[in-house]
Design a protein around this motif. Structure first.
Motif, mmCIF file in Angstrom:
data_model
loop_
_atom_site.group_PDB
_atom_site.id
_atom_site.type_symbol
_atom_site.label_atom_id
_atom_site.label_comp_id
_atom_site.label_asym_id
_atom_site.label_seq_id
_atom_site.Cartn_x
_atom_site.Cartn_y
_atom_site.Cartn_z
ATOM 1 N N PRO A 168 9.054 5.432 -4.789
ATOM 2 C CA PRO A 168 8.735 5.285 -3.364
ATOM 3 C C PRO A 168 8.647 6.624 -2.633
ATOM 4 N N LEU A 169 8.004 6.586 -1.491
ATOM 5 C CA LEU A 169 8.054 7.681 -0.539
ATOM 6 C C LEU A 169 9.400 7.604 0.178
ATOM 7 N N VAL A 170 10.048 8.733 0.393
ATOM 8 C CA VAL A 170 11.356 8.735 1.046
ATOM 9 C C VAL A 170 11.184 8.921 2.556
ATOM 10 N N THR A 171 11.722 7.971 3.324
ATOM 11 C CA THR A 171 11.699 8.018 4.785
ATOM 12 C C THR A 171 13.150 7.934 5.274
ATOM 13 N N PRO A 172 13.814 9.063 5.476
ATOM 14 C CA PRO A 172 15.232 9.049 5.858
ATOM 15 C C PRO A 172 15.459 8.360 7.199
ATOM 16 N N ASN A 173 16.652 7.830 7.360
ATOM 17 C CA ASN A 173 17.002 7.129 8.601
ATOM 18 C C ASN A 173 17.470 8.109 9.674
ATOM 19 N N GLY A 174 16.762 8.146 10.772
ATOM 20 C CA GLY A 174 17.205 8.919 11.917
ATOM 21 C C GLY A 174 17.978 8.040 12.886
ATOM 22 N N PHE A 175 18.251 8.554 14.064
ATOM 23 C CA PHE A 175 18.913 7.759 15.091
ATOM 24 C C PHE A 175 18.736 8.457 16.436
ATOM 25 N N GLU A 176 19.135 7.775 17.488
ATOM 26 C CA GLU A 176 19.095 8.337 18.831
ATOM 27 C C GLU A 176 20.522 8.515 19.328
ATOM 28 N N GLN A 177 20.763 9.569 20.068
ATOM 29 C CA GLN A 177 22.109 9.841 20.557
ATOM 30 C C GLN A 177 22.374 9.234 21.933
ATOM 31 N N ASN A 178 21.563 8.270 22.347
ATOM 32 C CA ASN A 178 21.732 7.684 23.672
ATOM 33 C C ASN A 178 23.045 6.916 23.829
ATOM 34 N N PHE A 179 23.682 6.560 22.689
ATOM 35 C CA PHE A 179 24.941 5.824 22.796
ATOM 36 C C PHE A 179 26.146 6.764 22.930
ATOM 37 N N VAL A 180 25.916 8.076 22.842
ATOM 38 C CA VAL A 180 26.997 9.053 22.992
ATOM 39 C C VAL A 180 27.139 9.395 24.476
ATOM 40 N N PRO A 181 28.354 9.344 25.024
ATOM 41 C CA PRO A 181 28.524 9.658 26.455
ATOM 42 C C PRO A 181 28.034 11.061 26.797
ATOM 43 N N ASP B 11 0.835 -1.209 0.000
ATOM 44 C CA ASP B 11 0.000 0.000 0.000
ATOM 45 C C ASP B 11 0.862 1.248 0.000
ATOM 46 N N CYS B 12 2.022 1.156 0.663
ATOM 47 C CA CYS B 12 2.971 2.266 0.649
ATOM 48 C C CYS B 12 4.374 1.683 0.486
ATOM 49 N N PHE B 13 5.067 2.129 -0.527
ATOM 50 C CA PHE B 13 6.436 1.680 -0.802
ATOM 51 C C PHE B 13 7.380 2.802 -0.405
ATOM 52 N N THR B 14 8.389 2.483 0.411
ATOM 53 C CA THR B 14 9.309 3.526 0.879
ATOM 54 C C THR B 14 10.752 3.105 0.674
ATOM 55 N N THR B 15 11.613 4.107 0.652
ATOM 56 C CA THR B 15 13.056 3.872 0.698
ATOM 57 C C THR B 15 13.698 5.000 1.496
ATOM 58 N N VAL B 16 15.027 4.938 1.659
ATOM 59 C CA VAL B 16 15.666 5.745 2.697
ATOM 60 C C VAL B 16 16.262 7.060 2.212
ATOM 61 N N SER B 17 16.336 7.278 0.901
ATOM 62 C CA SER B 17 16.967 8.509 0.414
ATOM 63 C C SER B 17 16.488 8.825 -0.993
ATOM 64 N N ASP B 18 16.702 10.064 -1.399
ATOM 65 C CA ASP B 18 16.312 10.489 -2.744
ATOM 66 C C ASP B 18 17.097 9.744 -3.818
ATOM 67 N N ILE B 19 18.382 9.489 -3.552
ATOM 68 C CA ILE B 19 19.210 8.829 -4.562
ATOM 69 C C ILE B 19 18.736 7.395 -4.793
ATOM 70 N N THR B 20 18.265 6.729 -3.732
ATOM 71 C CA THR B 20 17.757 5.365 -3.885
ATOM 72 C C THR B 20 16.337 5.373 -4.440
ATOM 73 N N ALA B 21 15.587 6.443 -4.213
ATOM 74 C CA ALA B 21 14.247 6.554 -4.795
ATOM 75 C C ALA B 21 14.318 6.568 -6.317
ATOM 76 N N ILE B 22 15.297 7.276 -6.855
ATOM 77 C CA ILE B 22 15.491 7.304 -8.315
ATOM 78 C C ILE B 22 15.831 5.906 -8.814
ATOM 79 N N GLU B 23 16.685 5.216 -8.086
ATOM 80 C CA GLU B 23 17.078 3.845 -8.434
ATOM 81 C C GLU B 23 15.861 2.912 -8.408
ATOM 82 N N CYS B 24 15.038 3.032 -7.352
ATOM 83 C CA CYS B 24 13.847 2.189 -7.234
ATOM 84 C C CYS B 24 12.878 2.416 -8.381
ATOM 85 N N GLU B 25 12.673 3.668 -8.718
ATOM 86 C CA GLU B 25 11.735 4.001 -9.796
ATOM 87 C C GLU B 25 12.170 3.364 -11.113
#
Length: 550
Positions: free
Chosen positions: A257-270, A236-250
């Motif tokens: 695809p809809l682009v959903t960039p990868n975030g992260f949490e900084q909890n591993f940083v002292p 129902d919804c196709f996604t990928t992680v960046s604009d450059i890969t969206a072009i590749e997917c198409e």
């Protein structure tokens, strides 16, 4: 984002890397989980493979007797399929169902036949890990179906999210059996795009000339590509992680695809109070290993550089990293440079003579000053061969030394006995000159620790930097180098020059660059990026509602 703008009653996410740390997808899911828990407390259920046993338990799974106990007590699965329920031992501690899927091999032929009839998935040319991935994802689909039937999902908003081709069969199963469930499929890197690059073919200049199905046949990738394409088209919804890969997917999967960039949490940083001591401890460990390996004491102000990641020699730009470091030897440098290659390979064991040297008060040569661990295939390992081919001898008079660490830095490697993050904080710079990199967590992790990094325009992370910041060290702690199919030597020169700039910078300038790097990393937090996934949830739920006439 404190409140979810889209209501979800049940959210399943299936991946081979749930409680199973292999690569970047583990980082995506394990860091995203905390934000999903904040939005949808315990409405999120992660589904992963139960590939563990009593002798080798998962270090990330905490079993529970109470979670989903009523469902589990009555659930009936095919013979050879079973589940364990618990929590993922990460920030957010989401609910996890681990699925034992051995029984699915017995029914794979009939299942493959149905998937061919429904979606034209070509499993005839399968090899390698295809059957294993499909057995797991088929079982995962059955588990999701069972939970939905037990809880009752009439008038409820339910989403089933599947990551990578390895879970595609699960999505197609849900698509067939449960039309009221909204489905999302995320490709983190297309099978064909990765294969094109891995086979030394130019991807970017000729992308518009490639046909995914044709290339799958040429590269013997028919089954994986066919499954990935079917999942992308049926979701129902196709996604990928960046604009450059969206072009590749198409181009290769024939759906944008809809682009959903990868975030992260900084909890591993002292934290601030522990940051400096952690950095000093990391540097002490890195320099002690280097001094013990080389047979002489490395200067305290040594400039330490690293690259890391999966052993994809060309795709990850490891070849380009080594050539850039080789060119650095010709430059006028104000400090000794130590360049690590922290890339897991076919390592046999920690070198016993190096282990002994680590505790010796006086350093003396132990032979082979490049490797920290013995390789099973030293003459075939591309990194080892290239280091020696370039001529790195690590003599005391050399201004640049290279050390290859061909093992997982999980805290028990026998030499460093620290995790990758525990060592990353001690670096002065990192280099990730990828040729094929849909996102790129390694440079993002680097700047989170205040370590300036160099990446390329062919990485999703590099493209994100270009869209949000001036891509220079002084502005954001990141230098994004323009890389194409045919400018390898130019890029190597630019990376060497960029490193020379950092090496010769004064402490005040480096402190400013480190501060800018950490600020840039904060902009990629999941609290910002989760909105893209919430949009995907909305798209999937609307499609499901239309399908069942609501």
């Amino acid at each position: 984002m404190d409140k979810a703008p889209v209501n979800v009653d049940l959210l399943f996410e299936t991946s081979w890397e749930v409680c199973n740390k292999i690569g970047g997808i583990y980082t995506v899911l394990s860091t995203k989980a905390k934000t999903l828990q904040k939005l949808y407390k315990d409405k999120t259920i992660f589904i992963g493979p139960d590939v563990w046993n009593d002798e080798n338990p998962s270090p990330y799974f905490v079993p529970s007797r109470t979670l989903l106990k009523d469902w589990k007590a009555q659930a009936q699965f095919p013979e050879g399929v079973s589940v364990r329920v618990g929590r993922w031992d990460i920030p957010g501690r989401p609910i996890v169902v681990l699925v034992k899927f051995d029984g699915m091999y017995a029914v794979k032929d009939s299942f493959y036949g149905r998937m061919w009839d429904l979606y034209k998935v070509d499993s005839l040319h399968a090899y390698g890990d295809y059957d294993e991935a499909c057995a797991f994802s088929h079982a995962a689909g059955i588990v999701i179906e069972s939970i939905c039937q037990f809880t009752g999902i009439a008038d409820k908003k339910v989403i089933a999210h599947f990551d990578e081709w390895t879970t595609g069969m699960g999505l197609l199963y849900i698509n067939d059996k449960m039309p009221e469930v909204g489905t999302i499929f995320t490709t983190h890197a297309t099978c064909i795009g990765r294969s094109i690059c891995g086979n030394g073919k130019p991807l970017y200049d000729y992308l518009r000339g490639y046909n995914g199905d044709q290339m799958a046949s040429e590269l013997n990738m028919q089954s994986k590509h066919s499954l990935e394409k079917a999942a992308a088209l049926q979701a129902d919804c196709f996604t990928t992680v960046s604009d450059i890969t969206a072009i590749e997917c198409e181009q290769l999967l024939e759906r944008r695809p809809l682009v959903t960039p990868n975030g992260f949490e900084q909890n591993f940083v002292p934290t601030k109070g522990k940051f400096v001591p952690s950095r000093e401890a990391a540097r002490k460990t890195l320099l002690n290993v280097a001094s013990s390996l080389l047979g002489y004491k490395m200067p305290d102000d040594t400039f330490i550089i690293a690259t890391s990641g999966r052993c994809e020699y060309h795709n990850k730009g490891i070849d380009l990293y080594l050539d850039s470091i080789a060119r650095l030897r010709e430059n006028k440098l104000s400090r000794t440079v130590l360049a690590f290659v922290m890339v897991p390979a076919w390592a046999k064991e920690a070198r016993p003579e190096l282990q002994a040297a680590l505790t010796a008060k006086r350093k003396s040569p132990i032979g082979d000053s490049v490797l920290t661990h013995t390789l099973n295939n030293p003459d075939q390992d591309p990194i080892n061969c290239r280091i020696r081919g370039i001529g790195f001898a690590n003599a005391k008079a050399d201004n640049v030394k290279v050390i290859y660490v061909p093992c997982y830095l999980n805290g028990s490697d026998g030499i460093f006995d620290k995790t990758y993050y525990d060592l990353l904080i001690g670096m002065d710079a990192t280099v990730f000159p990828s040729y094929y990199e849909p996102w790129g967590y390694t440079p993002l992790e680097s700047i989170a620790f205040g370590v300036p990094t160099i990446t390329t325009t062919l990485s999703g992370f590099g493209q994100w930097i270009l869209s949000t910041e001036d891509a220079t060290f002084s502005e954001c702690g990141v230098n994004v180098v323009a890389r194409g199919d045919f400018n390898y030597n130019e890029v190597a020169d630019r990376i060497a020059k960029s490193l020379e700039y950092l090496i010769n910078s004064n402490p005040a300038s480096l402190a400013m660059i480190s501060s800018r790097a950490m600020n840039t990393a904060s902009l990629a937090a999941w609290s910002y990026f989760i909105e893209y996934y919430v949009k995907a949830f909305e798209v999937a739920l609307n499609a499901a509602a239309q399908r069942i006439g609501k």
